[in-house]
Design a protein around this motif. Structure first.
Motif, PDB file in Angstrom:
ATOM      1  N   ASP A 145       0.815  -1.216   0.000  1.00 47.30           N
ATOM      2  CA  ASP A 145       0.000   0.000   0.000  1.00 47.30           C
ATOM      3  C   ASP A 145       0.846   1.262   0.000  1.00 47.30           C
ATOM      4  N   TRP A 146       2.036   1.176   0.566  1.00 52.84           N
ATOM      5  CA  TRP A 146       2.903   2.356   0.709  1.00 52.84           C
ATOM      6  C   TRP A 146       3.091   3.089  -0.609  1.00 52.84           C
ATOM      7  N   ALA A 147       3.246   2.347  -1.702  1.00 55.43           N
ATOM      8  CA  ALA A 147       3.517   2.956  -3.007  1.00 55.43           C
ATOM      9  C   ALA A 147       2.373   3.829  -3.493  1.00 55.43           C
ATOM     10  N   THR A 149       0.547   5.866  -1.525  1.00 51.32           N
ATOM     11  CA  THR A 149       0.289   6.943  -0.570  1.00 51.32           C
ATOM     12  C   THR A 149       1.118   8.176  -0.903  1.00 51.32           C
ATOM     13  N   LYS A 150       0.649   9.325  -0.446  1.00 48.30           N
ATOM     14  CA  LYS A 150       1.387  10.573  -0.686  1.00 48.30           C
ATOM     15  C   LYS A 150       2.739  10.575   0.014  1.00 48.30           C
ATOM     16  N   GLN A 151       2.825   9.865   1.147  1.00 43.21           N
ATOM     17  CA  GLN A 151       4.067   9.879   1.904  1.00 43.21           C
ATOM     18  C   GLN A 151       5.207   9.186   1.160  1.00 43.21           C
ATOM     19  N   SER A 152       4.876   8.397   0.138  1.00 43.50           N
ATOM     20  CA  SER A 152       5.921   7.719  -0.632  1.00 43.50           C
ATOM     21  C   SER A 152       6.591   8.640  -1.653  1.00 43.50           C
ATOM     22  N   ALA A 153       5.973   9.780  -1.936  1.00 44.59           N
ATOM     23  CA  ALA A 153       6.429  10.662  -3.013  1.00 44.59           C
ATOM     24  C   ALA A 153       7.921  11.019  -2.949  1.00 44.59           C
ATOM     25  N   PRO A 154       8.465  11.386  -1.784  1.00 44.75           N
ATOM     26  CA  PRO A 154       9.893  11.758  -1.756  1.00 44.75           C
ATOM     27  C   PRO A 154      10.840  10.591  -1.994  1.00 44.75           C
ATOM     28  N   TYR A 155      10.330   9.356  -1.897  1.00 42.09           N
ATOM     29  CA  TYR A 155      11.196   8.180  -1.954  1.00 42.09           C
ATOM     30  C   TYR A 155      10.978   7.340  -3.208  1.00 42.09           C
ATOM     31  N   ILE A 156       9.820   7.459  -3.838  1.00 42.22           N
ATOM     32  CA  ILE A 156       9.497   6.603  -4.975  1.00 42.22           C
ATOM     33  C   ILE A 156      10.418   6.899  -6.158  1.00 42.22           C
ATOM     34  N   GLU A 157      10.999   8.101  -6.205  1.00 37.98           N
ATOM     35  CA  GLU A 157      11.933   8.424  -7.279  1.00 37.98           C
ATOM     36  C   GLU A 157      13.231   7.633  -7.167  1.00 37.98           C
ATOM     37  N   LYS A 158      13.481   7.070  -5.991  1.00 30.98           N
ATOM     38  CA  LYS A 158      14.641   6.212  -5.803  1.00 30.98           C
ATOM     39  C   LYS A 158      14.327   4.750  -6.130  1.00 30.98           C
ATOM     40  N   CYS A 159      13.056   4.445  -6.363  1.00 30.55           N
ATOM     41  CA  CYS A 159      12.600   3.062  -6.470  1.00 30.55           C
ATOM     42  C   CYS A 159      12.633   2.588  -7.923  1.00 30.55           C
ATOM     43  N   ALA A 160      13.449   1.568  -8.200  1.00 30.92           N
ATOM     44  CA  ALA A 160      13.593   1.038  -9.555  1.00 30.92           C
ATOM     45  C   ALA A 160      12.631  -0.105  -9.831  1.00 30.92           C
ATOM     46  N   LYS A 161      12.316  -0.898  -8.795  1.00 27.07           N
ATOM     47  CA  LYS A 161      11.442  -2.043  -8.982  1.00 27.07           C
ATOM     48  C   LYS A 161      10.513  -2.219  -7.791  1.00 27.07           C
ATOM     49  N   ILE A 162       9.310  -2.726  -8.069  1.00 24.47           N
ATOM     50  CA  ILE A 162       8.385  -3.185  -7.038  1.00 24.47           C
ATOM     51  C   ILE A 162       7.962  -4.596  -7.435  1.00 24.47           C
ATOM     52  N   VAL A 163       8.254  -5.561  -6.581  1.00 29.90           N
ATOM     53  CA  VAL A 163       7.964  -6.960  -6.866  1.00 29.90           C
ATOM     54  C   VAL A 163       6.887  -7.442  -5.896  1.00 29.90           C
ATOM     55  N   SER A 164       5.735  -7.771  -6.432  1.00 26.62           N
ATOM     56  CA  SER A 164       4.609  -8.172  -5.590  1.00 26.62           C
ATOM     57  C   SER A 164       4.864  -9.510  -4.902  1.00 26.62           C
ATOM     58  N   VAL A 165       4.482  -9.587  -3.631  1.00 26.97           N
ATOM     59  CA  VAL A 165       4.617 -10.808  -2.841  1.00 26.97           C
ATOM     60  C   VAL A 165       3.247 -11.346  -2.432  1.00 26.97           C
ATOM     61  N   GLY A 166       2.296 -10.457  -2.171  1.00 26.97           N
ATOM     62  CA  GLY A 166       0.985 -10.867  -1.658  1.00 26.97           C
ATOM     63  C   GLY A 166       0.994 -10.882  -0.142  1.00 26.97           C
ATOM     64  N   ARG A 167       0.031 -11.550   0.441  1.00 26.78           N
ATOM     65  CA  ARG A 167      -0.062 -11.627   1.898  1.00 26.78           C
ATOM     66  C   ARG A 167       0.930 -12.656   2.440  1.00 26.78           C
ATOM     67  N   VAL A 168       1.543 -12.321   3.541  1.00 24.11           N
ATOM     68  CA  VAL A 168       2.610 -13.151   4.104  1.00 24.11           C
ATOM     69  C   VAL A 168       2.135 -13.807   5.398  1.00 24.11           C
ATOM     70  N   GLY A 176      -1.038 -12.351   7.508  1.00 23.94           N
ATOM     71  CA  GLY A 176      -1.285 -10.926   7.667  1.00 23.94           C
ATOM     72  C   GLY A 176      -2.324 -10.448   6.659  1.00 23.94           C
ATOM     73  N   LYS A 177      -2.943  -9.329   6.935  1.00 25.25           N
ATOM     74  CA  LYS A 177      -4.002  -8.816   6.074  1.00 25.25           C
ATOM     75  C   LYS A 177      -3.517  -7.751   5.104  1.00 25.25           C
ATOM     76  N   ASP A 178      -2.205  -7.469   5.126  1.00 30.47           N
ATOM     77  CA  ASP A 178      -1.630  -6.502   4.195  1.00 30.47           C
ATOM     78  C   ASP A 178      -0.870  -7.220   3.098  1.00 30.47           C
ATOM     79  N   ASN A 179      -1.089  -6.820   1.846  1.00 24.07           N
ATOM     80  CA  ASN A 179      -0.250  -7.302   0.769  1.00 24.07           C
ATOM     81  C   ASN A 179       1.127  -6.678   0.890  1.00 24.07           C
ATOM     82  N   CYS A 180       2.144  -7.451   0.568  1.00 24.95           N
ATOM     83  CA  CYS A 180       3.523  -6.999   0.709  1.00 24.95           C
ATOM     84  C   CYS A 180       4.213  -6.957  -0.649  1.00 24.95           C
ATOM     85  N   ALA A 181       5.350  -6.302  -0.695  1.00 27.75           N
ATOM     86  CA  ALA A 181       6.142  -6.221  -1.917  1.00 27.75           C
ATOM     87  C   ALA A 181       7.601  -5.991  -1.556  1.00 27.75           C
TER      88      ALA A 181
END
Length: 204
Positions: A145-147, A149-168, A176-181
């Protein structure tokens, strides 16, 4: 003398406080209480989606190593750990230095990557993104979910990849009830006109 209505309102207020306190102590959108320092050992199933994005032979540093679960998984899958540390000393942990993440510098210079399952508390996570990515290319496992949100804006420019994992399943059979990556962060390039394009990889 306090009226019956006031007494009932006081009881309701006390009950609400108790419930709010219980919700605060629970992990985000989960049915279990949040563990101190967000210590959730990383299960193997959460590591497997990362393999296609790592070279056959790789070295890594683990700065939130806990008891060493992620280190063992990655070494069994072909990696070599050059550094492992944690701010907390856990009984039974071996070959794990006891230091704060902010003290990392030359400790990780021999590593191809920093790879860790960090605390999800944003007050800790965001400084970790800044510091780790300034040292080495950094893979971090946290909520997807972090990706969005507005709070991710200053950091997402550093992010080259997002690899989905799903619930862990953090605790055996308790999912857990949160999807992870997994997120891959690089330090900003010296050329400020160059922006890292984030690539997303869904579950397969």
């Amino acid at each position: 003398q306090i009226s019956l209505e006031v007494q009932l309102n006081l009881i309701k207020l006390k009950t609400s406080v108790i419930l709010l306190d219980k919700v605060y102590k629970m992990g985000k959108r989960s049915n279990f209480e949040r563990v101190e320092r967000d210590f959730y050992p990383t299960p193997l199933e959460a590591v497997l989606p990362l393999l296609d994005h790592l070279p056959d032979d790789f070295t890594f540093a683990e700065p939130c190593a806990g008891k060493g679960d992620l280190v063992r998984h990655l070494e069994n899958l072909g990696g070599t750990c050059t550094w492992a540390s944690d701010i907390e000393h856990y009984p039974g942990a071996r070959n794990i230095e006891w230091i704060d993440f902010s003290e990392l510098s030359d400790n990780v210079s021999d590593s191809n990557f920093i790879i860790t399952n960090p605390p999800w508390n944003r007050k800790i996570l965001h400084p970790m993104i800044e510091h780790f990515s300034s040292l080495r290319p950094t893979w971090l496992l946290f909520d997807a979910d972090w990706a969005h949100t507005k709070q991710s804006a200053p950091y997402i420019e550093k992010c080259a990849k997002i690899v989905s994992v799903g619930r862990v399943k953090w605790f055996g059979n308790m999912t857990g009830k949160d999807n992870c990556a997994w997120y891959l962060f690089y330090n900003n390039t010296p050329d400020t006109t160059t922006k890292i394009d984030t690539e997303f990889y869904g579950r397969t």
